[in-house]
Design a protein around this motif. Sequence first.
Motif, mmCIF file in Angstrom:
data_model
loop_
_atom_site.group_PDB
_atom_site.id
_atom_site.type_symbol
_atom_site.label_atom_id
_atom_site.label_comp_id
_atom_site.label_asym_id
_atom_site.label_seq_id
_atom_site.Cartn_x
_atom_site.Cartn_y
_atom_site.Cartn_z
ATOM 1 N N GLY A 191 5.231 3.241 -11.966
ATOM 2 C CA GLY A 191 3.824 3.699 -12.547
ATOM 3 C C GLY A 191 3.949 4.351 -13.901
ATOM 4 N N LEU A 215 5.754 -3.558 -8.951
ATOM 5 C CA LEU A 215 6.560 -3.576 -7.627
ATOM 6 C C LEU A 215 7.706 -4.372 -7.804
ATOM 7 C CD1 LEU A 215 4.032 -3.301 -4.787
ATOM 8 C CD2 LEU A 215 4.764 -1.436 -6.143
ATOM 9 N N VAL A 244 2.429 1.743 -3.672
ATOM 10 C CA VAL A 244 1.263 2.012 -4.504
ATOM 11 C C VAL A 244 1.078 3.261 -4.109
ATOM 12 C CG1 VAL A 244 -1.117 1.432 -4.931
ATOM 13 C CG2 VAL A 244 0.438 -0.389 -4.771
ATOM 14 N N PRO A 282 0.179 2.858 -10.941
ATOM 15 C CA PRO A 282 1.010 2.051 -10.486
ATOM 16 C C PRO A 282 0.911 0.595 -11.182
ATOM 17 C CG PRO A 282 -0.650 2.427 -8.757
ATOM 18 C CD PRO A 282 -0.807 3.233 -9.831
ATOM 19 N N GLY A 293 8.572 0.886 -6.690
ATOM 20 C CA GLY A 293 7.397 1.009 -7.827
ATOM 21 C C GLY A 293 7.471 1.569 -9.004
ATOM 22 N N CYS A 311 0.853 -1.159 0.008
ATOM 23 C CA CYS A 311 -0.020 -0.043 -0.103
ATOM 24 C C CYS A 311 0.788 1.203 -0.013
ATOM 25 C CB CYS A 311 -0.924 -0.009 1.219
ATOM 26 S SG CYS A 311 -1.946 -1.365 1.349
ATOM 27 N N VAL A 367 -1.746 -4.331 -9.228
ATOM 28 C CA VAL A 367 -0.083 -4.153 -9.554
ATOM 29 C C VAL A 367 0.627 -5.585 -9.588
ATOM 30 C CG1 VAL A 367 0.097 -1.882 -8.772
ATOM 31 C CG2 VAL A 367 0.675 -3.929 -7.116
ATOM 32 N N ALA A 383 -1.679 -6.618 -3.501
ATOM 33 C CA ALA A 383 -1.025 -6.391 -4.654
ATOM 34 C C ALA A 383 -2.442 -6.669 -5.733
ATOM 35 C CB ALA A 383 0.057 -7.276 -5.031
ATOM 36 N N PRO A 385 -4.529 0.715 -0.369
ATOM 37 C CA PRO A 385 -4.093 1.107 -1.404
ATOM 38 C C PRO A 385 -5.183 2.104 -2.299
ATOM 39 C CG PRO A 385 -5.230 -0.853 -1.811
ATOM 40 C CD PRO A 385 -5.124 -0.712 -0.344
ATOM 41 N N ASN A 432 -4.891 3.955 -4.959
ATOM 42 C CA ASN A 432 -4.681 4.409 -6.241
ATOM 43 C C ASN A 432 -5.788 4.156 -7.166
ATOM 44 O OD1 ASN A 432 -4.432 1.430 -5.759
ATOM 45 N ND2 ASN A 432 -3.945 0.966 -8.028
ATOM 46 N N ALA A 491 -4.774 -3.610 -5.565
ATOM 47 C CA ALA A 491 -4.380 -2.643 -6.166
ATOM 48 C C ALA A 491 -4.104 -2.830 -7.648
ATOM 49 C CB ALA A 491 -2.980 -2.196 -5.614
#
Lengths: 331, 331
Positions: free
Chosen positions: A146, A89, A76, A86, A144, A73, A120, A115, A195, A197, A118
């Motif tokens: 993005g 990772l 992100v 993002p 990370g 988190c 990712v 993950a 997270p 995002n 989020a």
Amino acid sequence: MPDKILLGHGSGGRMTRELVRDLFCRQLGDVAPDSMDDGAILSADGKIVFTTDSYVVSPLEFPGGDIGTLAVCGTVNDVAVMGARPLWLSLGVILEAGIELDLLERIVRSIATKAREAGVKIVCGDTKVVEKGKGDGIFINTSGIGVLEHPLVPETIEPGDKIIVTGTVGDHGMALLTMRKGFPLKSDLKSDCAPLNHMLAAAQEGADVKWMRDATRGGVATVLNELAENRPWGVLLQENDIPLSDAVAGVSELLGLDPLYSANEGKAVLVVSASAAAAVLDVLKQSPYGRDAAVVGSIVADYPGKTVLNTEMGTLRTLGILASDPLPRIC
Amino acid sequence: MPDKILLGHGSGGRMTRELVRDLFCRQLGDVAPDSMDDGAILSADGKIVFTTDSYVVSPLEFPGGDIGTLAVCGTVNDVAVMGARPLWLSLGVILEAGIELDLLERIVRSIATKAREAGVKIVCGDTKVVEKGKGDGIFINTSGIGVLEHPLVPETIEPGDKIIVTGTVGDHGMALLTMRKGFPLKSDLKSDCAPLNHMLAAAQEGADVKWMRDATRGGVATVLNELAENRPWGVLLQENDIPLSDAVAGVSELLGLDPLYSANEGKAVLVVSASAAAAVLDVLKQSPYGRDAAVVGSIVADYPGKTVLNTEMGTLRTLGILASDPLPRIC
């Protein structure tokens, strides 16, 4: 496999490979490649955002999350508040010999869960082991990457703009504090680790967000200080408008701590134009992580370079930057 | 500033900012932004390579380098051996309260020196501090981003291809071993820690390099095992052709250790077609880091999946993968 981490798990030999394959890759499942190497080849178009954060939180598990939750988190959110989506990772872990594989497995499972939420991927990783007494269970670094989608425009900030906080403040820091050894009170405080995002991207879709920051170490007061520093305008916060959970309010009062300086791991601070504030607030409130979002202040022509709090009692108080946090290792 | 790291240096407050500004940014100079934040916006075209590595080497300073040298060279090399041009590194440090700022300053200066040599920028960073006794001086994570320029083609490897090592093997591991507390011998061993990116890029310019790997933890034998695993061909090494410094040869014989399993931090293993081998060797030898480069073996139709050594005595010995390194924390 043994049930504890041994120094050999950090050798780069067969034990390391088995740990990565049988624990990391198995628990990470679809959010990681089948065999996680220390490097990955990725396709990125346009501008990319690159961030890094090491996590040394103590204790490793706490109400609302663990160091794995935090490691996903936190990074992100670092990428997201730069206006980027993002995507990938890295995962570097430093294990102390002797920690239980069960604990490590729970932490890696948290990494996978967050993950996945989020959206990712964990694309590369590295495992090191240090002797017992030379570490503290597990330290994690996540970096990370993005793709920049909505660049921020802090240079357009002007008096009249509104400051939004995406929810109650201080939860993570206060939850960690009450978990610490020797703390005399029980509480139902929980970390807000989440997270952000998807929520922040939605907020940026609808309206110009001029600036965002996740309010982690040092809390909301510290990020606003960094925002206002050396600017021709100031920040004026309204204490009455700052969302606070009852539990945080209670503990803060009891201990004489200011929740504005307490860490959050699932809250961001946004600056938007006055005309966009209502729309942004609407979008934020549609997310489970933004239910308590509120306008908490404005950019003002007065107090250039400063962050000032209009207190509940109607007095003005300058919020300085903390020299040092009274509570180490919260993230 | 105090002369030792205090817990407050990890608070995210003023002390952290001063440490980053007055020590990290000052020492990094032109290889880092003026104020190093936890994130950076970068422009990348095409495919990118993303790697991560944590460094926990003990001792922190050793002949030929320190943990900072290692943290730059290791990650630069990880990116380079994927056929990419390394451009940007992150820098996450975990400091143990009580370490001397002087030591930290020397390490950051090494980071700057090696980053300058490699032509990479340190674009984002993070600093955490743990209590005395919960870490070991300094741990560093660097993640690296590079632009893919010469993708490797391991699927084209076939019997007859040549295996090249870019110089003497085992130096880093043996140097660290003889530095360890209680080791009874003095030696003039030095780590080979070096950024190989310019040399490897030059080698790739001239000829098709099918595969490359830096031979760190586990040494040359381990990376060749990883190469040959599950392939329809094998690797045959000629012990007589493997470059060894006199010092490493001496210590290895004395201790009964195999330098093929000892870590290198400035050596790569390459697979090239037989027709390209001489040209690649020429290019490598033009670099100070490739002076002792040599063809050390071939890909063979025999021994599929295995790495086999034709020893000085003319016997064949299978080189397996190490379960665990006898020497922890070499990188």
